[in-house]
Design an enzyme around this catalytic site. Sequence first.
Site, mmCIF file in Angstrom:
data_model
loop_
_atom_site.group_PDB
_atom_site.id
_atom_site.type_symbol
_atom_site.label_atom_id
_atom_site.label_comp_id
_atom_site.label_asym_id
_atom_site.label_seq_id
_atom_site.Cartn_x
_atom_site.Cartn_y
_atom_site.Cartn_z
ATOM 1 N N LEU A 1 -0.349 -21.448 -23.692
ATOM 2 C CA LEU A 1 0.619 -22.555 -23.579
ATOM 3 C C LEU A 1 1.860 -22.126 -22.804
ATOM 4 C CD1 LEU A 1 0.510 -24.206 -27.131
ATOM 5 C CD2 LEU A 1 -0.504 -25.030 -25.007
ATOM 6 N N TYR B 1 -9.511 -8.099 -15.703
ATOM 7 C CA TYR B 1 -10.319 -9.302 -15.948
ATOM 8 C C TYR B 1 -10.041 -9.866 -17.333
ATOM 9 C CZ TYR B 1 -13.383 -9.078 -11.887
ATOM 10 O OH TYR B 1 -13.873 -9.106 -10.613
ATOM 11 N N LYS C 1 8.020 -38.895 -35.308
ATOM 12 C CA LYS C 1 6.868 -38.575 -36.163
ATOM 13 C C LYS C 1 6.740 -37.052 -36.339
ATOM 14 C CE LYS C 1 1.992 -39.812 -36.314
ATOM 15 N NZ LYS C 1 0.938 -40.493 -35.559
ATOM 16 N N CYS D 1 -0.200 1.040 -3.300
ATOM 17 C CA CYS D 1 -0.904 2.026 -4.126
ATOM 18 C C CYS D 1 -2.291 2.303 -3.556
ATOM 19 C CB CYS D 1 -0.934 1.576 -5.579
ATOM 20 S SG CYS D 1 -1.024 2.975 -6.704
ATOM 21 N N GLU E 1 -11.154 10.324 -5.661
ATOM 22 C CA GLU E 1 -11.455 9.348 -6.721
ATOM 23 C C GLU E 1 -12.827 8.710 -6.460
ATOM 24 O OE1 GLU E 1 -8.649 6.098 -7.025
ATOM 25 O OE2 GLU E 1 -9.639 5.269 -8.795
ATOM 26 N N HIS F 1 4.628 0.664 -6.747
ATOM 27 C CA HIS F 1 4.419 -0.784 -6.893
ATOM 28 C C HIS F 1 5.738 -1.545 -6.740
ATOM 29 C CE1 HIS F 1 0.254 -0.678 -8.533
ATOM 30 N NE2 HIS F 1 0.616 0.576 -8.798
ATOM 31 N N GLU G 1 6.176 -4.580 -6.226
ATOM 32 C CA GLU G 1 6.096 -5.932 -6.802
ATOM 33 C C GLU G 1 6.735 -6.017 -8.191
ATOM 34 O OE1 GLU G 1 3.605 -3.855 -6.340
ATOM 35 O OE2 GLU G 1 2.003 -4.038 -7.829
HETATM 36 N N1 GLN Z 1 -6.749 4.462 -8.092
HETATM 37 C C1 GLN Z 1 -5.628 4.959 -7.391
HETATM 38 C C2 GLN Z 1 -4.958 6.107 -8.133
HETATM 39 O O1 GLN Z 1 -5.142 6.278 -9.300
HETATM 40 C C3 GLN Z 1 -4.624 3.864 -7.095
HETATM 41 C C4 GLN Z 1 -3.998 3.288 -8.300
HETATM 42 C C5 GLN Z 1 -3.317 1.979 -8.078
HETATM 43 O O2 GLN Z 1 -3.576 1.286 -7.092
HETATM 44 N N2 GLN Z 1 -2.472 1.553 -9.019
HETATM 45 O O3 GLN Z 1 -4.219 6.858 -7.522
#
Ligand code: GLN
Length: 546
Positions: A18, A57, A227, A384, A408, A510, A512
Amino acid sequence: MTSTAKYIFVTGGVTSSLGKGIIAASLAKLLQAQGYRVTIQKLDPYINVDPGTLNPYEHGECYVTEDGAETDLDLGHYERFLNVPTSQANNVTTGRIYQSVIQKERRGEFLGKTVQVVPHITDEIKERIQILGKSGDYDIIITEIGGTVGDIESLPYVEAVRQLRWDLGENNGIVIHLTLIPYLAAAGELKTKPTQHSVKTLMESGVQADILVCRTEHDLPNDIRRKLALFCNVREEAVIQSIDASTIYDVPNLMLEQGLDKVVLKKLALESSTPDITRWNQFLTRHKNPKTEITIGLIGKYVELQDSYKSILEAFIHAGAENEVKVNVESIHSEYINKDNVKLKLGHLDGVLVAPGFGERGIEGKIDAVQFVRENNIPYFGICLGMQMAVIEFARNVLGLSDADSTEMTPETTNPVIDLMEDQKDVTDKGGTMRLGAWACDLKIGSAVRDIYKAETITERHRHRYEFNGKYKEAMEAAGMIATGLNPDTGLVEIVEVPAHPFFVGVQYHPEYKSTVANPHPLFVAFVKAALSYKIKNAGVKIAQN
Ligand code: GLN
């Protein structure tokens, strides 16, 4: 009670989604605009210790605070609305509460007592609620209780609220209950029964709502308000309509029209005045009256869900308003991008952002996307993982290291241009162990970022384990990708740029998370501006689509 701050508890009834977070943030904005020092806290009733290990997700974006807490995305709204940083104390989960109580039990702090939900868990919740109030930094704490009243998981929180209201005394703690007033098209009527039931459920736990905020698609007529007031034991002025809005940024004004701030302050026995939201409304005017529009491609792997990249989408709204441009964000799934279709998928865009992410799915599509925009001078912004992909692309296609990769994705690569950070090598636990929170970064003289930030040193928030491999810095720079942001203590590369390109910036952090209505993030502002210039320059000469 030792706490001098006042508390507002926000509960939800009838259904989830909500918008409790937006109501809490909007109310906070109105109180802040009257001179009160306000903060918002979110209590999440799930067992995860924090949302850091939750799949986007399931739960949307994980928002990171200055002090490195991995938190619920609602904290992002709080910061975007209030322009005040949040911290570890602003998000508490059931997992964190139990972890703390169990640690105390192991230390023998309960002196042999049987440890129970009441009082031990509820005491811990009450303590966590009051940490911010006792800091002396705030006049009002708004505590949003996640979930819906009646859920098994929410019970200890509602019980803690019941006790705390009693402890705090009259006028020091109030409850706002957010509910839904559904409209039955067949009957042509708004229905109050679900709200009556959820208020009753709350009362069964001993909590009387002081104010009802009623989410609705249609205006609530006076008879419905009367009401609701009658059946739910609240004053008529305390029945607040929250009508669907076209943007979340309209909600503070809608709440102001409904007088939510006045009712709240009256119930808390605090003075009210006319909130000064001039700056906010200037932003709204620009946001709603763009002079032109651009289209940015957001390339990621959670693109079906709006919440997965929440802060990025909001940062585009702030940067769009700043540039008086409407930013259309086109979500593109990286798994379906390849060398053959990249032109078709990206050729019409004015700028491309490759999103943060983890794991190997969709990686090659991201690299193909970077190559396409780099070679075609389309503005690029990598965040990132998006920065890491830009480094890999450059190493492969410009330096000629065809197997360049991140360890990675490909641990055995002979050219690990992105590698696990040294202090991550012995880490085995997944939760809360990344490089998190705000770190300083020195900006290179003469770089685009130094010009954009108009600063020598910045701090930005991180959430990652991998990093640009310093061994390749010299070769990359010689080939045209420059490390323009470095951590002053460790030398870690936090920003890369390609100066030969009109706008090609990759950041390991980041940005953002720090964009707010009052302070749109400079990098997003600059990226939108670059995309606009690209659009103007290329009007009519769009890259041919095949
Ligand atoms: N997977 C990448 C890392 O761990 C980038 C992580 C991300 O985009 N927040 O460095």
